[in-house]
Design an enzyme around this catalytic site. Structure first.
Site, mmCIF file in Angstrom:
data_model
loop_
_atom_site.group_PDB
_atom_site.id
_atom_site.type_symbol
_atom_site.label_atom_id
_atom_site.label_comp_id
_atom_site.label_asym_id
_atom_site.label_seq_id
_atom_site.Cartn_x
_atom_site.Cartn_y
_atom_site.Cartn_z
ATOM 1 N N GLY A 297 0.834 -1.194 0.000
ATOM 2 C CA GLY A 297 0.000 0.000 0.000
ATOM 3 C C GLY A 297 0.867 1.242 0.000
ATOM 4 N N GLN B 211 2.738 10.068 1.338
ATOM 5 C CA GLN B 211 4.074 9.460 1.398
ATOM 6 C C GLN B 211 4.948 9.893 0.224
ATOM 7 O OE1 GLN B 211 2.286 5.327 2.181
ATOM 8 N NE2 GLN B 211 4.290 5.184 3.160
ATOM 9 N N CYS C 145 6.197 -0.279 6.835
ATOM 10 C CA CYS C 145 5.775 0.920 6.098
ATOM 11 C C CYS C 145 6.912 1.363 5.178
ATOM 12 C CB CYS C 145 5.452 2.030 7.102
ATOM 13 S SG CYS C 145 4.945 3.577 6.341
ATOM 14 N N LEU C 146 6.567 1.731 3.941
ATOM 15 C CA LEU C 146 7.611 2.164 3.003
ATOM 16 C C LEU C 146 8.287 3.453 3.467
ATOM 17 C CD1 LEU C 146 5.944 1.381 -0.453
ATOM 18 C CD2 LEU C 146 7.608 0.022 0.813
ATOM 19 N N HIS D 90 -4.016 1.381 8.079
ATOM 20 C CA HIS D 90 -2.643 1.907 8.036
ATOM 21 C C HIS D 90 -2.550 3.035 7.001
ATOM 22 C CE1 HIS D 90 1.901 1.249 7.956
ATOM 23 N NE2 HIS D 90 1.683 2.031 6.911
ATOM 24 N N GLU D 91 -3.088 2.790 5.805
ATOM 25 C CA GLU D 91 -2.997 3.801 4.736
ATOM 26 C C GLU D 91 -3.866 5.014 5.040
ATOM 27 O OE1 GLU D 91 -0.632 3.485 2.755
ATOM 28 O OE2 GLU D 91 -0.237 1.387 3.207
ATOM 29 N N HIS E 144 -2.152 7.511 7.135
ATOM 30 C CA HIS E 144 -1.237 8.416 6.418
ATOM 31 C C HIS E 144 -1.964 9.686 5.965
ATOM 32 C CE1 HIS E 144 2.522 6.247 6.262
ATOM 33 N NE2 HIS E 144 1.956 5.150 5.797
HETATM 34 ZN ZN ZN Z 1 2.826 3.302 5.714
#
Ligand code: ZN
Length: 181
Positions: A46, A51, A105-106, A148-149, A152
């Site tokens: 995701g 981000q 997480c990226l 989670h997304e 963000h």
């Molecule tokens: Zn993340």
């Protein structure tokens, strides 16, 4: 399509709350494509627009690419038709129960920690055609990833659920790695 640079926590731009998309037009669809390309390039499941420093309520997700072997916790992943999809202006219309999952997480590379969230969610959003769609997650990666997304979009990164001790250890590591680049 183009790869975008992923912001690394604790970059203060990750704390910025994003804004709803007013109209799903070609520019938004271009962002959708870039998010997908950037997500796959980094092997993520995701990626939310904040981000990549775009502060709009847009998320790309594809939880099907994670194989069971990648997840040592042995959680069984439900197959959802479609693989890749985008959530524009997502809203939770149901959130109940509890579920704990080892998240990554990226924006926080190579760090994985347990986070407890709602266990059963239904999310309503616009797809890239601007049509209203719903997805459901129940005790699975879908339910984790949606929350989670969506965090963000509110300027929240998963490390904020951890103890200050763990969070500071990760922060120090991230800052050190950034300086090393
Ligand atoms: Zn993340």
């Amino acid at each position: 399509m183009a790869l975008r640079e992923i912001l690394i926590w604790p970059d203060p731009r990750l704390k910025q709350k994003s804004k709803p998309v007013e109209r799903v037009d070609d520019q938004v669809r271009k962002l959708c494509d870039d998010l997908a390309e950037t997500m796959y390039d980094s092997r993520g499941v995701g990626l939310a627009a904040p981000q990549v420093n775009v502060h709009l309520d847009v998320i790309a997700m594809d939880i099907d690419q994670t194989s069971a072997e990648d997840k040592p916790d042995g959680v069984k992943h439900e197959k959802h038709a479609g693989g890749l999809f985008w959530m524009i202006n997502p809203k939770l219309i149901l959130a109940e129960g509890e579920f704990t999952y080892t998240e990554g997480c990226l924006s926080v590379p190579d760090e994985y920690e347990d986070v407890t969230r709602f266990g059963h969610v239904i999310v309503e959003f616009q797809n890239r055609a601007g049509k209203i769609e719903r997805r459901e997650g129940n005790q699975d990666l879908m339910c984790v990833c949606v929350q989670h997304e969506m965090d963000h979009l509110m300027g929240k990164v998963f490390v904020e659920y951890l103890s200050p001790l763990k969070r500071n250890r990760i922060k120090t590591k991230m800052i050190k790695q950034q300086k090393g680049d």
